[in-house]
Write an enzyme that holds these catalytic residues in place. Structure first.
Site, PDB file in Angstrom:
ATOM      1  N   HIS A  16      37.748  41.104  52.471  1.00 13.88           N
ATOM      2  CA  HIS A  16      37.215  41.326  53.825  1.00 13.88           C
ATOM      3  C   HIS A  16      37.422  42.776  54.247  1.00 13.88           C
ATOM      4  CE1 HIS A  16      35.890  37.591  55.590  1.00 13.88           C
ATOM      5  NE2 HIS A  16      36.900  36.957  55.018  1.00 13.88           N
ATOM      6  N   ASP A  73      47.696  50.101  57.235  1.00 19.82           N
ATOM      7  CA  ASP A  73      48.546  49.006  57.660  1.00 19.82           C
ATOM      8  C   ASP A  73      48.183  48.718  59.109  1.00 19.82           C
ATOM      9  OD1 ASP A  73      50.457  47.121  56.798  1.00 19.82           O
ATOM     10  OD2 ASP A  73      51.983  48.091  58.000  1.00 19.82           O
ATOM     11  N   ASP A 156      41.516  37.223  64.311  1.00 20.21           N
ATOM     12  CA  ASP A 156      40.201  37.430  64.933  1.00 20.21           C
ATOM     13  C   ASP A 156      39.765  36.305  65.893  1.00 20.21           C
ATOM     14  OD1 ASP A 156      39.761  39.924  63.894  1.00 20.21           O
ATOM     15  OD2 ASP A 156      38.410  39.276  62.292  1.00 20.21           O
ATOM     16  N   HIS A 181      39.960  48.483  65.668  1.00 20.47           N
ATOM     17  CA  HIS A 181      41.056  49.344  65.234  1.00 20.47           C
ATOM     18  C   HIS A 181      40.754  49.982  63.874  1.00 20.47           C
ATOM     19  CE1 HIS A 181      41.165  45.188  64.100  1.00 20.47           C
ATOM     20  NE2 HIS A 181      42.018  45.409  63.110  1.00 20.47           N
TER      21      HIS A 181
HETATM   22  P1  IMP Z   1      47.040  44.575  57.047  1.00 24.25           P
HETATM   23  O1  IMP Z   1      48.116  45.585  57.174  1.00 24.25           O
HETATM   24  O2  IMP Z   1      45.682  45.153  57.288  1.00 24.25           O
HETATM   25  O3  IMP Z   1      47.123  43.747  55.798  1.00 24.25           O
HETATM   26  O4  IMP Z   1      47.190  43.560  58.250  1.00 24.25           O
HETATM   27  C1  IMP Z   1      48.353  42.791  58.441  1.00 24.25           C
HETATM   28  C2  IMP Z   1      47.960  41.510  59.130  1.00 24.25           C
HETATM   29  O5  IMP Z   1      47.414  41.814  60.414  1.00 24.25           O
HETATM   30  C3  IMP Z   1      46.904  40.700  58.408  1.00 24.25           C
HETATM   31  O6  IMP Z   1      47.470  39.815  57.483  1.00 24.25           O
HETATM   32  C4  IMP Z   1      46.273  39.950  59.552  1.00 24.25           C
HETATM   33  O7  IMP Z   1      47.052  38.838  59.892  1.00 24.25           O
HETATM   34  C5  IMP Z   1      46.342  40.948  60.685  1.00 24.25           C
HETATM   35  N1  IMP Z   1      45.103  41.737  60.781  1.00 24.25           N
HETATM   36  C6  IMP Z   1      44.861  42.965  60.256  1.00 24.25           C
HETATM   37  N2  IMP Z   1      43.617  43.368  60.556  1.00 24.25           N
HETATM   38  C7  IMP Z   1      43.065  42.364  61.260  1.00 24.25           C
HETATM   39  C8  IMP Z   1      41.781  42.195  61.843  1.00 24.25           C
HETATM   40  O8  IMP Z   1      40.879  43.046  61.762  1.00 24.25           O
HETATM   41  N3  IMP Z   1      41.583  41.053  62.498  1.00 24.25           N
HETATM   42  C9  IMP Z   1      42.538  40.077  62.614  1.00 24.25           C
HETATM   43  N4  IMP Z   1      43.728  40.180  62.081  1.00 24.25           N
HETATM   44  C10 IMP Z   1      44.010  41.327  61.406  1.00 24.25           C
END
Ligand code: IMP
Length: 200
Positions: A16, A73, A156, A181
């Site tokens: 994704h 992150d 989301d 973001h």
């Molecule tokens: P990561 O650092 O991008 O892997 O994000 C850490 C966690 O934040 C993910 O496992 C999701 O639970 C949440 N997260 C990150 N980006 C999104 C987003 O765009 N939508 C919803 N949840 C997100």
């Protein structure tokens, strides 16, 4: 004149995220993943800040593969929870990146809480020609009291960005990218890369 496509290594094996980031970067960039380069183990992220984790992941991959690369992150920062789950967003409920369990826990922790303000924050660390650069993207919004929508991933279905009356999970990828973001942080990264003329 058309510049040649620049290959960049993006420290994710999340399909994704890869698709979202590739869509924002557009055709001037071709993203490769750790798996494409033979790195199949989980990339360590053991820091207690988004900035630290993004840098840690980028350095880890650079050490392993030796290519210019970037890592992101992201955390969901909920005002009434003092910024939690924040850097622990992926493993909020369990060690297992369980989106459904994370969402259930978030709803439980916000039961009866009137202040629903929250934001997503993404930090990108780029390693380029031996230098490290950082980019940040933030979207403000609020957490609703039940899941709506099936698009996207993670939190989301619970997050409505300011200025909208639907969740990220009710948006097309293009709609989400325009305000998200990660979209904001990646556009800063793309602007920087495109302005750094010597790269292309
Ligand atoms: P990561 O650092 O991008 O892997 O994000 C850490 C966690 O934040 C993910 O496992 C999701 O639970 C949440 N997260 C990150 N980006 C999104 C987003 O765009 N939508 C919803 N949840 C997100």
């Amino acid at each position: 004149m058309t510049a040649h496509v620049r290959k960049l290594l993006f420290a994710t094996n999340n399909a994704h995220k890869l698709a979202e980031v590739q869509a924002v970067l557009g055709p001037d960039f071709e993203l490769t993943t750790p798996r494409d380069c033979g790195v199949t183990e989980e990339i360590p992220e053991t820091c207690d800040t988004l900035e630290g984790n993004a840098a840690q992941k980028a350095h880890y991959l650079h050490d392993r593969i030796g290519m210019d690369c970037f890592a992101d992150d992201t955390g969901l920062e909920v005002a009434a929870l003092g910024g939690a789950p924040g850097v622990h967003s992926a493993r909020y409920a369990t060690e297992g990146h369980d989106f459904a369990a994370n969402n259930r826990l978030l709803l439980r922790n916000l039961e009866g809480v009137a202040d629903r303000r929250a934001r997503f924050r993404t930090v990108i660390a780029l390693l380029l020609n031996g230098q490290e650069y950082r980019f940040e993207g933030i979207v403000e919004g609020h957490i609703i009291d039940h899941e709506i929508g099936h698009e996207g991933f993670g939190y989301d279905p619970l997050f409505i960005p300011d200025g909208f009356d639907k969740t990220f999970a009710q948006m097309t990828a293009a709609e989400k990218n325009a305000v998200s973001h990660r979209g904001r942080a990646v556009r800063k990264l793309a602007d920087f890369l495109l302005k750094t003329a010597s790269l292309l």
